[in-house]
Structure formats: structure tokens, C-alpha cells
Design a protein around this motif. Structure first.
Motif, PDB file in Angstrom:
ATOM      1  N   ASN A  20       0.829  -1.215   0.000  1.00 49.06           N
ATOM      2  CA  ASN A  20       0.000   0.000   0.000  1.00 49.06           C
ATOM      3  C   ASN A  20       0.858   1.258   0.000  1.00 49.06           C
ATOM      4  O   ASN A  20       0.559   2.235  -0.685  1.00 49.06           O
ATOM      5  N   TYR A  21       1.933   1.220   0.786  1.00 48.93           N
ATOM      6  CA  TYR A  21       2.814   2.393   0.836  1.00 48.93           C
ATOM      7  C   TYR A  21       3.452   2.648  -0.523  1.00 48.93           C
ATOM      8  O   TYR A  21       3.504   3.785  -0.991  1.00 48.93           O
ATOM      9  N   LEU A  22       3.958   1.618  -1.162  1.00 47.79           N
ATOM     10  CA  LEU A  22       4.616   1.794  -2.462  1.00 47.79           C
ATOM     11  C   LEU A  22       3.658   2.365  -3.497  1.00 47.79           C
ATOM     12  O   LEU A  22       4.044   3.168  -4.345  1.00 47.79           O
ATOM     13  N   ASN A  23       2.402   1.975  -3.437  1.00 50.07           N
ATOM     14  CA  ASN A  23       1.393   2.520  -4.355  1.00 50.07           C
ATOM     15  C   ASN A  23       1.225   4.020  -4.160  1.00 50.07           C
ATOM     16  O   ASN A  23       1.006   4.772  -5.110  1.00 50.07           O
ATOM     17  N   ASP A  24       1.315   4.470  -2.893  1.00 51.72           N
ATOM     18  CA  ASP A  24       1.161   5.895  -2.589  1.00 51.72           C
ATOM     19  C   ASP A  24       2.427   6.684  -2.872  1.00 51.72           C
ATOM     20  O   ASP A  24       2.367   7.876  -3.151  1.00 51.72           O
ATOM     21  N   PHE A  25       3.590   6.021  -2.792  1.00 52.96           N
ATOM     22  CA  PHE A  25       4.874   6.703  -2.898  1.00 52.96           C
ATOM     23  C   PHE A  25       5.378   6.783  -4.341  1.00 52.96           C
ATOM     24  O   PHE A  25       5.942   7.800  -4.756  1.00 52.96           O
ATOM     25  N   LEU A  26       5.171   5.734  -5.108  1.00 53.01           N
ATOM     26  CA  LEU A  26       5.724   5.653  -6.462  1.00 53.01           C
ATOM     27  C   LEU A  26       4.723   6.141  -7.514  1.00 53.01           C
ATOM     28  O   LEU A  26       3.520   6.181  -7.257  1.00 53.01           O
ATOM     29  N   PRO A  27       5.190   6.487  -8.710  1.00 52.05           N
ATOM     30  CA  PRO A  27       4.290   6.935  -9.793  1.00 52.05           C
ATOM     31  C   PRO A  27       3.250   5.877 -10.138  1.00 52.05           C
ATOM     32  O   PRO A  27       3.386   4.698  -9.775  1.00 52.05           O
ATOM     33  N   ASP A  28       2.235   6.309 -10.867  1.00 48.58           N
ATOM     34  CA  ASP A  28       1.104   5.423 -11.164  1.00 48.58           C
ATOM     35  C   ASP A  28       1.473   4.243 -12.050  1.00 48.58           C
ATOM     36  O   ASP A  28       0.713   3.264 -12.129  1.00 48.58           O
ATOM     37  N   ASP A  29       2.630   4.299 -12.730  1.00 51.02           N
ATOM     38  CA  ASP A  29       3.003   3.163 -13.582  1.00 51.02           C
ATOM     39  C   ASP A  29       3.808   2.096 -12.813  1.00 51.02           C
ATOM     40  O   ASP A  29       4.410   1.215 -13.434  1.00 51.02           O
TER      41      ASP A  29
END
Length: 261
Positions: A1-10
Motif C-alpha cells: 500500500n505504501y509503495l502505491n502511494d509513494f511511487l508513480p502510477d506506472d
């Protein structure tokens, strides 16, 4: 979940085994995903065999692993089941083209920028850099989030602000002004020295050297010693400097005891 919020949408999630080439430092590795827009950034999680005793050795081993898979930049989480903290790092190096179809890693100036996270770790700066600033927008943005030089500037600006606030408060304190006139001391010198002492004691606190019990190792102290002491003094309606810090600075560390250096 954190990586989804931290990294770009791709950001593309995956769960691929990472070859560790019979490493003597690591035992498990997994590629958690990739980000095409960030020069195919790899997100990797690696478990160490033992606690991290030498950060240099661990870093060199990580460079070798990345070089073996021709990876120029990655986010890497390293951890050990023997520790309650983990290291979240941004690692990058330059890749050189040695033919029209083949590249190799150039480790002339590789960098590993890290935050230590987990139990009992300081989270103010990581929270600001890795959460409050939102999604990563570019490779430069990613590097800036981890860059120690930028964080040092942030520390200096915060330190300067604290110094000016302290000096101003002391100038308005009539009792304090009577005291320093009597001993011929300048307000700015007292403020500068006090903040320097406090920073030094925060360093000792981080190493576990404060609050260690008698006849125990110096690194077994309370890593929230200053804050816990402040709360205790505050509840007793006492002055934190006069009734605690002054004794800590000029008696506690000026006398030999069972835990002396």
C-alpha cells in the motif's frame, strides 16, 4: 500500500525471486515491482543472514547484485529477522554502453542513500521526505527525497530557527537577564552553548549511552532519555534546565561513575 502511494502510477507490482549469487551476507531476495517512468527502477526486498555490522560490506554486496542484473537504480529494503529495524535505500549507478546491444555497470561513483526505519527509530524526517511530499515525480525527485545534503540543509535551517527562538525568549526573561549581567555573559553565547550541549546529548542518546543502569553496558540506555526526563520534570512543576540539564551537563558528566567512558 505504501509503495502505491509513494511511487508513480506506472508502478508495476510483481513477486520475482532475485538471484543472490551465493551471497555470504544475504539469504533471500525478491523483486517487488518496477517503475518504467523512473528508468525502469526496481523495487527489491532482501533479507540479511546476520545483523548489519558493516554497512560498507552490505552496500558493496548490493552493488554486485545490481550489476549482475544490469540494474542502474533501485529502491531496496534490507532487513534481518534478528533486528527490529530495517534500512530503506535508494541505490543508483551509471551504466555504460560497451556495444550497440550491451551495457555494463560503471561503479566509479555508486551511491546508496538510506533511512533506517522500524521500532524505536526517529521518523520525523522520513515521514516528511517519504510520505508528506506525496508521489515521486521524477528520478531527481526520488534522489532528493533521500539526499543527505538536502536533509543537512533542513537540519541547519531548523537549528538556526531554534537558536533564534531561544535567544529571543532568553532576552525577554527578566530573571535570566539579571543573572547573566551579574556574571557578565552574553545571551547569544549562552543560547549557542546550550543548543550545542543538547545536540551532543542527543547523539549520546541515539547511541544508548544515557540512562544506562549501573554495571551494565553503556549502549543499553534509554533512547528517549531526554524526552522522558523532560516529561518527568514537567509533571513535578520544576525547571528543566535548572533542576535537570544543569546537573546532567556539569555534574553527571563531570564525575567518574560505574559507567564512565
Amino acid at each position: 500500500n505504501y509503495l502505491n502511494d509513494f511511487l508513480p502510477d506506472d508502478f508495476e507490482k510483481s513477486k520475482k525471486h532475485l538471484k543472490l549469487n551465493e551471497s555470504k551476507i544475504f539469504k533471500n531476495g525478491e523483486i517487488l515491482g518496477t517503475v518504467p517512468s523512473l528508468n525502469n527502477l526496481l523495487v527489491i526486498e532482501i533479507e540479511r543472514i546476520n545483523p548489519e555490522k558493516s554497512r560498507i560490506s552490505v552496500t558493496r554486496e548490493l552493488f554486485k547484485i545490481l550489476n549482475s542484473i544490469n540494474c542502474s537504480n533501485s529502491l531496496i529494503i534490507t532487513y534481518s529477522s534478528a533486528e527490529t529495524h530495517y534500512r530503506f535505500s535508494y541505490i543508483y549507478n551509471k551504466l555504460e554502453w560497451i556495444s550497440d546491444t550491451k551495457v555494463k555497470g560503471n561503479f566509479s561513483n555508486p551511491r546508496r542513500l538510506s533511512f533506517i526505519l522500524g521500532k524505536n527509530q526517529k521518523i520525523h524526517t522520513p515521514t516528511t521526505q517519504l510520505a508528506k511530499l506525496g508521489k515521486i515525480t521524477s528520478l531527481d525527485d526520488l534522489e532528493n527525497r533521500f539526499d543527505v545534503e538536502i536533509l543537512n540543509k533542513e537540519f541547519f535551517n531548523s537549528y538556526k530557527k531554534m537558536y533564534l527562538n531561544l535567544e529571543e525568549a532568553l532576552k525577554k526573561d527578566k530573571e535570566f537577564q539579571k543573572f547573566i549581567k551579574k556574571i557578565e555573559l552574553k545571551t547569544f553565547l549562552f543560547a549557542k552553548k546550550l543548543l550545542g550541549q543538547i545536540v551532543f546529548f542527543y547523539f549520546l542518546q541515539k547511541k544508548g549511552c544515557l540512562g544506562a543502569k549501573k554495571n551494565t553496558s553503556l549502549n543499553n540506555g534509554d533512547k528517549n532519555f531526554l524526552r522522558n526526563s523532560y516529561e518527568e520534570i514537567k509533571d513535578k512543576d520544576k525547571n528543566f534546565y535548572n533542576d535537570f540539564l544543569e546537573y546532567l551537563f556539569y555534574e553527571g558528566f563531570n564525575k567518574e561513575n560505574n559507567n564512565s567512558f
